[in-house]
Write an enzyme that holds these catalytic residues in place. Structure first.
Site, PDB file in Angstrom:
ATOM      1  CE  LYS A  22      13.297  87.800 -38.562  1.00  0.00           C
ATOM      2  NZ  LYS A  22      14.265  87.932 -37.460  1.00  0.00           N
ATOM      3  CG  ASN A  23      17.090  85.573 -39.106  1.00  0.00           C
ATOM      4  OD1 ASN A  23      16.517  86.564 -38.656  1.00  0.00           O
ATOM      5  ND2 ASN A  23      16.877  84.350 -38.649  1.00  0.00           N
ATOM      6  NE  ARG A  94      20.825  86.964 -29.388  1.00  0.00           N
ATOM      7  CZ  ARG A  94      21.730  86.957 -28.432  1.00  0.00           C
ATOM      8  NH1 ARG A  94      21.525  87.612 -27.319  1.00  0.00           N
ATOM      9  NH2 ARG A  94      22.865  86.296 -28.578  1.00  0.00           N
ATOM     10  CB  CYS A 118      15.088  87.190 -25.919  1.00  0.00           C
ATOM     11  SG  CYS A 118      14.266  86.539 -27.345  1.00  0.00           S
ATOM     12  NE  ARG A 123      17.929  84.581 -29.152  1.00  0.00           N
ATOM     13  CZ  ARG A 123      17.256  85.022 -30.215  1.00  0.00           C
ATOM     14  NH1 ARG A 123      16.160  85.687 -30.075  1.00  0.00           N
ATOM     15  NH2 ARG A 123      17.698  84.792 -31.411  1.00  0.00           N
ATOM     16  N   PRO A 124      22.526  84.896 -24.195  1.00  0.00           N
ATOM     17  CG  PRO A 124      24.075  83.469 -23.170  1.00  0.00           C
ATOM     18  CD  PRO A 124      22.707  83.508 -23.764  1.00  0.00           C
ATOM     19  CG  MET A 125      25.354  89.261 -26.757  1.00  0.00           C
ATOM     20  SD  MET A 125      25.550  90.969 -27.192  1.00  0.00           S
ATOM     21  CE  MET A 125      26.921  90.955 -28.335  1.00  0.00           C
ATOM     22  CG  ASP A 126      28.555  83.131 -23.540  1.00  0.00           C
ATOM     23  OD1 ASP A 126      27.528  83.352 -24.213  1.00  0.00           O
ATOM     24  OD2 ASP A 126      28.895  81.984 -23.187  1.00  0.00           O
ATOM     25  CG  LEU A 127      29.248  81.481 -27.466  1.00  0.00           C
ATOM     26  CD1 LEU A 127      28.220  80.656 -28.218  1.00  0.00           C
ATOM     27  CD2 LEU A 127      30.448  80.612 -27.082  1.00  0.00           C
ATOM     28  CG  ASP A 308      14.267  80.833 -36.489  1.00  0.00           C
ATOM     29  OD1 ASP A 308      14.211  80.759 -35.254  1.00  0.00           O
ATOM     30  OD2 ASP A 308      14.997  81.649 -37.090  1.00  0.00           O
ATOM     31  CB  ILE A 330      18.407  76.138 -30.943  1.00  0.00           C
ATOM     32  CG1 ILE A 330      18.664  75.100 -32.052  1.00  0.00           C
ATOM     33  CG2 ILE A 330      19.234  77.397 -31.180  1.00  0.00           C
ATOM     34  CD1 ILE A 330      20.100  74.681 -32.231  1.00  0.00           C
ATOM     35  NE  ARG A 400      10.893  91.188 -34.251  1.00  0.00           N
ATOM     36  CZ  ARG A 400      11.483  90.157 -33.649  1.00  0.00           C
ATOM     37  NH1 ARG A 400      10.864  89.512 -32.687  1.00  0.00           N
ATOM     38  NH2 ARG A 400      12.696  89.779 -33.985  1.00  0.00           N
TER      39      ARG A 400
HETATM   40  C1  UD1 Z   1      19.887  83.557 -35.064  1.00  0.00           C
HETATM   41  C2  UD1 Z   1      18.605  83.938 -35.768  1.00  0.00           C
HETATM   42  C3  UD1 Z   1      17.412  83.288 -35.065  1.00  0.00           C
HETATM   43  C4  UD1 Z   1      17.616  81.788 -34.966  1.00  0.00           C
HETATM   44  C5  UD1 Z   1      18.959  81.459 -34.334  1.00  0.00           C
HETATM   45  C6  UD1 Z   1      19.267  79.974 -34.342  1.00  0.00           C
HETATM   46  C7  UD1 Z   1      19.138  86.133 -36.636  1.00  0.00           C
HETATM   47  C8  UD1 Z   1      18.874  87.590 -36.590  1.00  0.00           C
HETATM   48  N1  UD1 Z   1      18.479  85.392 -35.741  1.00  0.00           N
HETATM   49  O1  UD1 Z   1      19.795  84.084 -33.740  1.00  0.00           O
HETATM   50  O2  UD1 Z   1      16.236  83.587 -35.843  1.00  0.00           O
HETATM   51  O3  UD1 Z   1      16.580  81.233 -34.183  1.00  0.00           O
HETATM   52  O4  UD1 Z   1      20.016  82.135 -35.050  1.00  0.00           O
HETATM   53  O5  UD1 Z   1      19.211  79.473 -35.631  1.00  0.00           O
HETATM   54  O6  UD1 Z   1      19.885  85.648 -37.459  1.00  0.00           O
HETATM   55  N2  UD1 Z   1      24.234  81.615 -27.307  1.00  0.00           N
HETATM   56  C9  UD1 Z   1      25.045  81.698 -26.208  1.00  0.00           C
HETATM   57  N3  UD1 Z   1      26.022  82.650 -26.199  1.00  0.00           N
HETATM   58  C10 UD1 Z   1      26.220  83.504 -27.237  1.00  0.00           C
HETATM   59  C11 UD1 Z   1      25.382  83.417 -28.345  1.00  0.00           C
HETATM   60  C12 UD1 Z   1      24.386  82.461 -28.370  1.00  0.00           C
HETATM   61  O7  UD1 Z   1      24.892  80.932 -25.252  1.00  0.00           O
HETATM   62  O8  UD1 Z   1      27.119  84.336 -27.150  1.00  0.00           O
HETATM   63  C13 UD1 Z   1      23.149  80.598 -27.326  1.00  0.00           C
HETATM   64  C14 UD1 Z   1      21.776  81.251 -27.362  1.00  0.00           C
HETATM   65  O9  UD1 Z   1      21.336  81.559 -26.067  1.00  0.00           O
HETATM   66  C15 UD1 Z   1      20.934  80.173 -28.004  1.00  0.00           C
HETATM   67  C16 UD1 Z   1      21.905  79.495 -28.966  1.00  0.00           C
HETATM   68  O10 UD1 Z   1      23.217  79.860 -28.520  1.00  0.00           O
HETATM   69  O11 UD1 Z   1      20.495  79.244 -27.045  1.00  0.00           O
HETATM   70  C17 UD1 Z   1      21.726  79.889 -30.416  1.00  0.00           C
HETATM   71  O12 UD1 Z   1      21.963  81.247 -30.560  1.00  0.00           O
HETATM   72  P1  UD1 Z   1      22.542  81.894 -31.895  1.00  0.00           P
HETATM   73  O13 UD1 Z   1      22.894  80.829 -32.881  1.00  0.00           O
HETATM   74  O14 UD1 Z   1      23.580  82.871 -31.503  1.00  0.00           O
HETATM   75  O15 UD1 Z   1      21.253  82.655 -32.420  1.00  0.00           O
HETATM   76  P2  UD1 Z   1      21.112  84.173 -32.819  1.00  0.00           P
HETATM   77  O16 UD1 Z   1      22.262  84.593 -33.668  1.00  0.00           O
HETATM   78  O17 UD1 Z   1      20.738  84.987 -31.651  1.00  0.00           O
END
Ligand code: UD1
Length: 422
Positions: A22-23, A94, A118, A123-127, A308, A330, A400
């Site tokens: 899926k991912n 997301r 969520c 789960r922000p998008m700052d990165l 996961d 995580i 899902r």
């Molecule tokens: C992806 C997977 C999800 C899995 C996760 C970690 C998909 C669709 N989903 O989610 O199933 O659980 O990887 O293996 O592939 N974070 C920030 N800022 C950011 C982005 C992330 O602080 O800009 C934090 C998140 O809040 C979280 C951590 O980083 O605590 C991991 O997030 P990330 O690796 O980005 O996971 P996803 O890509 O959302």
């Protein structure tokens, strides 16, 4: 609303086909936005999240055809006529945010709704934003939407992620394929889904090296072409079904399974007293004699133990001998399955990001519900091992991420049924 009723009835056996990830599929699909030629994905999983991504891509003007009962997706982004990823779709999932990087690279602008809260954390998008800004994007948050522009096109740069985020690595990697010059991603995520994305992008003509390591180097190209790409095996679905014979006893062969996808997880299974062996077709899992031993687990980015699989591993630990400590590193707030497992007789103490599980001889069936995908399947696993009937509600979470979940468990001899309005 549907529920799943499961009744513990002893050891399981059989062969289970593992679907495409899926991912991986959710990041491979937006890669179509990078090219005006068709991208074909084979081994696609048949899941509601894939339908949501199809809906999102279609709303942007991409043509998506689903063939062979959904296992083949043919996508063409020849005529993109919209650059706004609407809140109504993005809030459902997301991973919708993965259209940001490719749209920006192809069109020079993109407007993408922020996904919002969520169930498993903020789960922000700052990165994602920092990475794209390093490539020259100008990004502003207005009315809940990220407005991204690259008036002079994207330009290669060094991006050092503060955390190895999977989604941020995917978004910036896709954008960098069409940026001018060289991009180096440091502290990049190393998950197999990133390698799968990079492999697909290379098939489309991208120049990428180092995927699967912490440093990925991308040499931007003027345009990408079409490709056909098979989606990698779903390591989370694989790990989940590997736990079924571990919890219930018996022997199950997971077809398409590969040790390199689940190395850290297999080490923990071995410690717990479960044998895993490679076969011509996949991985065979059998419970050795005696009770499961408790093991401690800390979730980490790949190649560490995957977050996961944490909920499913907790289900196993509920009936292990001794005390196990599970640390979630995580996501904050990813123990919502713990109180539900407790309703089935498990002994679990949660403090912050740490859950301490004291194994009991046997769980007892109960009505339970889950608030996310992996938590839901952990309750199914627990129900398979419990005495009596367990009714898991809110099964739309399972749709899902687990295709034909009832049929697959049935294939191993489990007593399981999906019912409506119970
Ligand atoms: C992806 C997977 C999800 C899995 C996760 C970690 C998909 C669709 N989903 O989610 O199933 O659980 O990887 O293996 O592939 N974070 C920030 N800022 C950011 C982005 C992330 O602080 O800009 C934090 C998140 O809040 C979280 C951590 O980083 O605590 C991991 O997030 P990330 O690796 O980005 O996971 P996803 O890509 O959302």
């Amino acid at each position: 609303m549907d529920s799943i009723v499961v009744t513990g009835n002893g050891p399981l056996s059989g062969q289970i086909p593992i679907a495409g990830a899926k991912n991986a599929c959710l990041t491979l699909m937006p890669a179509t936005l990078l090219s005006d030629e068709p991208l074909t994905l084979t081994n696609a999983p048949r899941l509601s999240d894939i339908k949501t991504m199809t809906e999102l891509l279609s709303s942007l003007g991409c043509e998506v055809s689903s063939l062979q009962d959904g296992q083949v997706l043919v996508m063409s982004s020849h005529d993109l006529d919209n650059h706004v990823a609407d809140y109504d779709i993005v809030r459902k999932m997301r991973a919708s945010n993965l259209v940001l990087g490719p749209m920006l690279a192809r069109l020079g602008h993109a407007v993408v709704s922020l996904p919002g809260g969520c169930a498993i954390g903020a789960r922000p998008m700052d990165l994602h934003i920092q990475g794209l800004e390093a490539l020259g994007a100008e990004i502003e948050l207005r009315d809940g939407y990220l407005h991204a522009n690259a008036p002079n096109g994207l330009k290669g740069a060094k991006v050092s992620f503060g955390f190895a985020s999977v989604g941020a690595t995917e978004n910036v990697l896709m954008a960098a394929t069409l940026a001018r010059g060289t991009t180096v991603l440091e502290n990049a995520a190393r998950e197999p889904e990133i390698v799968d994305l990079a492999t697909c992008l290379r098939r489309m003509g991208a120049q990428i090296e180092g995927d699967g390591t912490g440093t990925i180097t991308i040499q931007g190209v003027d345009r990408l072409g079409g490709a056909t790409h098979p989606v990698v095996t779903d390591r989370i679905e694989l790990g989940t079904y590997m736990l079924a014979p571990a919890i219930c006893g018996g022997e199950v062969e997971c077809l398409g399974g590969r040790i390199d996808l689940v190395g850290a997880f297999c080490e923990k299974l071995d410690e717990a007293g479960i044998s895993v062996s490679e076969t011509d077709k996949g991985l065979k899992v059998a419970r050795k004699n005696g009770r499961i031993r408790s093991v401690n687990v800390t979730t980490e980015p790949f190649p560490g133990f995957p977050t996961d699989l944490q909920a499913q591993m907790m289900a196993l630990m509920c009936t292990a001998e001794g005390i196990s400590v599970l640390e979630e590193k995580i996501f904050e707030n990813r123990f919502m399955h713990a109180p539900e497992l407790t309703r089935m007789g498990a002994q679990i103490d949660v403090h912050g990001g740490t859950a301490t599980v004291t194994g009991v001889e046997r769980l007892k069936g109960a009505p339970v519900m889950a608030t996310d995908l992996r938590a839901s399947v952990s309750l199914l696993l627990a129900g398979l091992a419990a005495e009596g009937e367990t009714v898991v509600s809110r099964v739309y979470h399972l749709d899902r991420g687990y295709e034909q979940v009832v049929r697959k468990f049935e294939g191993m001899g489990a007593k399981i049924e999906r019912v409506s309005n119970r």
